[in-house]
Write an enzyme that holds these catalytic residues in place. Structure first.
Site, PDB file in Angstrom:
ATOM      1  N   GLY A   1       1.036  -1.262  -0.176  1.00  0.00           N
ATOM      2  CA  GLY A   1      -0.478  -0.131   0.074  1.00  0.00           C
ATOM      3  C   GLY A   1       1.076   1.155   0.252  1.00  0.00           C
ATOM      4  O   GLY A   1       0.010   2.275   0.003  1.00  0.00           O
ATOM      5  N   ASP A   2       2.288   1.179   0.025  1.00  0.00           N
ATOM      6  CA  ASP A   2       3.015   2.199   0.007  1.00  0.00           C
ATOM      7  C   ASP A   2       4.166   1.706  -0.891  1.00  0.00           C
ATOM      8  O   ASP A   2       4.328   0.908  -1.768  1.00  0.00           O
ATOM      9  CB  ASP A   2       3.098   2.872   1.086  1.00  0.00           C
ATOM     10  CG  ASP A   2       3.703   4.109   1.328  1.00  0.00           C
ATOM     11  OD1 ASP A   2       4.313   4.693   0.430  1.00  0.00           O
ATOM     12  OD2 ASP A   2       3.303   4.754   2.610  1.00  0.00           O
TER      13      ASP A   2
END
Length: 480
Positions: free
Chosen positions: A261-262
């Site tokens: 997610g990053d």
């Protein structure tokens, strides 16, 4: 986007080739007492294997996924630490689901997760000790007061290994993601693995998923190897960076598959005035054979916390699928520090928002005490041999007014555009450099000069460091 997690996780082994561990034969197992505890002693030719070994079940561990094993892990590491200096020690986690809160490692030590062993991170905050902020950050990232200790933690260690037969560490991060999104945290979320102020650190052959925040964080370390990891998180999970080498020297990251997610890999060295004062750079970093999926972030990010400096980063054979950018530099007035001598070659990118992205106005300061006149130095940035398909925008390169980013070299690049690509393909401000054989053609600030961008020919010392691998463990041979 989160659907990638299920579809990709089932095909991980088909996507990336992990290191083949050569198995040896002719080894014996004998059991003897060590410091009043029963441990398993391995005899075999390899000098890099541990002399003393024990199962977590010998310390009351229960692998039912419900019983807390925090006390068992802490007791086991403490007990084994007393013999670790005499030939090394190893804690074996057999198949099962082992619920635990944070625990510390020790020197000359291996944590080994057997096949079908799963470490489940506790969602009971009382099992996560509070720590002060990192000295190069000054504040916690989620909350200023400090941070929770990581699930697997260690500081001031020598010769520590975290590995297994592709065992799993599951951070059960949904509890923490919900609290973060609601603004309910008083401390920064825990990471899954954090090793501080240590040297000769190896983390390999594991599956790591659902971290509360960053997954693997070596910080203030030297001689670090991270290899053969599968790291999985929903692509909408907050700040689930894959691997974050931070103020580290001599690091090798290779053969990893990351859904995040990053940023899949985020290279760091401290935050604004705290990082400038601490003054410890990340340098001599090798990244190779990485596959990344992260629709909202970078394959490799340099910064934004880079105030101690980032130097001599070599990345090669990088694959990204449905990821926001290839290699992104993130910085801002107030950061100080530098990002220089960056070398990237052989990137294969599919479905990207940007291929090249440099951000000079990232912002995100820890407090109002930073010096806006502390300008970063960004120079000698080299990219070569890049193929990218289904791209929205070739490059978005923004330097800082009065602080040009210089020495940018981009060569042998072929970019195929998406159907809904931007009309402006190269946006360039406050940058200087050259290009060679780039399609579509670059901006006027990066003129065509038939450039052939360099990549170092020397070897980093960390390339020649072998993994500490031992023969496979058969739990049926252990005395439980």
């Amino acid at each position: 986007m989160a659907s990638y997690l299920g579809s990709k996780a089932s095909n991980v082994r088909g996507v990336i080739s992990f290191v083949v561990i050569l198995l040896t034969t002719g080894w014996l197992i004998s059991i003897k007492s060590a410091e009043s505890r029963t441990t398993t002693k391995f005899h075999q030719p390899e000098s890099n294997c541990r002399k003393h070994s024990a199962l977590i079940t010998e310390y009351g561990g229960v692998g039912d996924g419900v019983t807390s094993n925090t006390k068992a892990f802490r007791s086991a590491v403490y007990d084994l630490s007393r013999v670790a200096r005499h030939g090394g020690a190893q804690l074996i986690v057999p198949p099962g689901k082992w619920l635990t809160g944070s625990f510390n490692l020790t020197s000359h030590f291996t944590l080994y997760l057997d096949k079908d062993a799963v470490l489940l991170a506790s969602q009971d905050e009382s099992e996560w000790p509070a720590l002060p902020p990192l000295p190069s950050y000054g504040k916690g990232r989620d909350a200023p007061a400090g941070r929770f200790a990581s699930l697997i933690f260690g500081t001031n260690l020598t010769d520590v290994v975290i590995t297994g037969a592709n065992g799993t560490i599951d951070g059960q991060g949904s509890y923490w993601w919900k609290k973060f999104k609601k603004g309910e945290l008083n401390l920064t979320r825990p990471y899954l693995i954090e090793i501080m102020f240590s040297h000769h650190v190896q983390i390999f052959n594991l599956t790591i998923k659902n971290s509360p925040s960053w997954n693997v964080h070596p910080v203030y370390c030297r001689n670090v190897i991270v290899q053969g990891l599968t790291i999985l998180a929903p692509t909408d999970s907050p700040n689930t960076d894959g691997i974050d080498p931070d103020s580290c020297k001599n690091v090798r990251i290779e053969d990893c598959f990351i859904v995040s997610g990053d940023d899949c890999i985020a290279v760091k060295s401290g935050w604004d005035e705290y990082g400038i004062r601490f003054g410890r750079p990340t340098k001599h970093l090798l990244i190779r054979r990485i596959t990344c999926i992260s629709p909202d972030s970078a394959t490799i990010a340099l910064g934004s916390e880079m105030s101690g400096g980032i130097k001599d980063v070599r990345a090669e054979d990088i694959t990204a699928i449905d990821t926001e950018s290839g290699v992104r530099i993130k910085t801002s007035p107030g950061r100080g520090g530098y990002v220089k001598d960056i070398f990237v070659r052989r990137m294969n990118l599919q479905t990207m928002k940007y291929v090249f992205w440099i951000t000079g106005n990232y912002g995100s300061h820890p407090d109002k005490l930073y010096d806006p006149k502390a300008l970063p130095v960004i120079k000698n940035i080299n990219y070569r041999n890049v193929v990218a398909k289904n791209v929205t925008m070739a490059a978005n390169l923004d330097g800082i007014e009065g602080d040009k980013f210089t020495g940018i070299c981009i060569s042998n690049v072929n970019i195929s555009l998406a159907k809904k690509a931007k009309k402006l393909q190269w946006n360039c401000t406050d940058v200087e450099g050259v290009t060679g054989d780039v399609s579509p053609p670059a901006c006027a600030l990066l003129p065509e000069k038939n450039a052939d961008c360099p990549f170092p020919q020397d070897r980093l010392s960390i390339e020649d460091v072998p993994l500490k691998v031992c023969p496979p463990f058969r739990t049926t041979q252990y005395r439980v």
